[in-house]
Motif scaffolding. Structure first.
Motif, short mmCIF file in Angstrom:
data_model
loop_
_atom_site.label_atom_id
_atom_site.label_comp_id
_atom_site.label_asym_id
_atom_site.label_seq_id
_atom_site.Cartn_x
_atom_site.Cartn_y
_atom_site.Cartn_z
N GLU A 56 0.95 3.03 -3.03
CA GLU A 56 -0.45 3.65 -3.36
C GLU A 56 0.06 5.66 -3.70
OE1 GLU A 56 -5.16 4.49 -1.80
OE2 GLU A 56 -3.80 3.13 -1.22
N LEU A 112 -12.46 1.95 -2.17
CA LEU A 112 -11.89 2.46 -2.47
C LEU A 112 -11.71 3.62 -3.34
CD1 LEU A 112 -8.80 0.85 -4.05
CD2 LEU A 112 -10.04 0.40 -6.01
N SER A 155 -6.75 -2.33 0.57
CA SER A 155 -7.65 -1.05 1.46
C SER A 155 -8.44 -1.37 2.22
CB SER A 155 -8.18 -0.29 0.14
OG SER A 155 -9.25 -1.78 0.17
N LYS A 215 -11.07 6.70 -6.13
CA LYS A 215 -11.43 6.11 -7.49
C LYS A 215 -9.63 6.56 -8.27
CE LYS A 215 -13.82 10.40 -8.21
NZ LYS A 215 -15.19 10.74 -9.23
N GLU A 232 -5.76 -3.63 -9.86
CA GLU A 232 -7.15 -3.29 -9.08
C GLU A 232 -7.37 -4.42 -8.48
OE1 GLU A 232 -10.26 -2.71 -12.17
OE2 GLU A 232 -9.73 -0.98 -12.66
N TYR A 233 -6.36 -4.79 -8.15
CA TYR A 233 -6.85 -6.39 -7.52
C TYR A 233 -5.78 -6.08 -6.49
CZ TYR A 233 -5.38 -10.68 -4.79
OH TYR A 233 -5.13 -11.69 -3.48
N SER A 276 1.03 -0.89 0.20
CA SER A 276 -0.36 0.13 -0.32
C SER A 276 0.96 1.20 0.08
CB SER A 276 -0.88 -0.24 0.94
OG SER A 276 -0.25 0.42 2.07
N LYS A 296 -7.52 -3.29 -4.13
CA LYS A 296 -8.27 -3.41 -3.65
C LYS A 296 -8.08 -4.33 -1.94
CE LYS A 296 -12.07 -3.45 -6.95
NZ LYS A 296 -12.55 -3.88 -8.11
N LYS A 297 -6.34 -5.16 -2.46
CA LYS A 297 -6.68 -6.08 -1.28
C LYS A 297 -5.48 -5.21 0.06
CE LYS A 297 -2.46 -7.86 -1.89
NZ LYS A 297 -0.85 -8.07 -1.76
#
Length: 161
Positions: free
Chosen positions: A98, A129, A124, A131, A117-118, A95, A121-122
């Motif tokens: 990000e 999530l 988060s 945008k 995206e995976y 993360s 999401k993982k």
């Protein structure tokens, strides 16, 4: 040996001055051909200036190179710890990779891949999530991104040692 060759060449030029113009034109062609063959652009042509907002809210100008990842540019400018990213591959992302990208710039980027995206999401942890979230290691800088605004979110509690 070199001096003797130069003297021979000089004596040929004195006898036949047209050799000098042929030599100059062939040297110029060879010089221009070598830079064209490599296709290398000046570093100044590859510079992409961005603006990054750090977790404390300070806006900083960041300089990266076209073809370099956003993560690399942020790391080189001291905004992301280089030890937190061993590889610039999606499998090694955490993360901390990000970033949040302003909407007008997000539209200029290619769509996020399924893997990106995976990972987002993982990371988060079942939260909604954002945008504007992208992985810095997956965003490749280009001249079209000149002036892009990126926010570096605070570290998530589960990432703080």
């Amino acid at each position: 040996m070199v001096v003797a060759n130069l003297q021979k060449f000089a004596s040929r030029i004195v006898r036949n001055p047209s050799i000098l113009s042929i030599t100059r034109s062939s040297a110029a062609a060879a010089g221009s051909g070598s830079s064209t063959r490599t296709g290398s652009a000046k570093v100044s042509d590859r510079i992409v200036k961005l603006f990054a907002i750090d977790p404390e809210g300070h806006k900083r100008e960041i300089i990266g190179l076209s073809g370099q990842t956003l993560l690399k540019a942020l790391t080189n400018n001291g905004l992301i710890d280089p030890d937190s990213h061993r590889l610039e591959e999606i499998d090694a992302c955490s993360s901390e990779c990000e970033v949040h990208i302003a909407q007008e710039w997000l539209e200029k980027l290619p769509q996020a891949s399924y893997d990106e995206e995976y990972v987002l999401k993982k990371n988060s942890r079942a939260r909604v999530l954002n945008k504007h979230s992208r992985l810095g290691c997956q965003v490749v800088l280009s001249p079209e991104l000149q002036g892009m605004v990126v926010a570096i979110p605070e570290a998530k509690p589960w990432d703080i040692p």
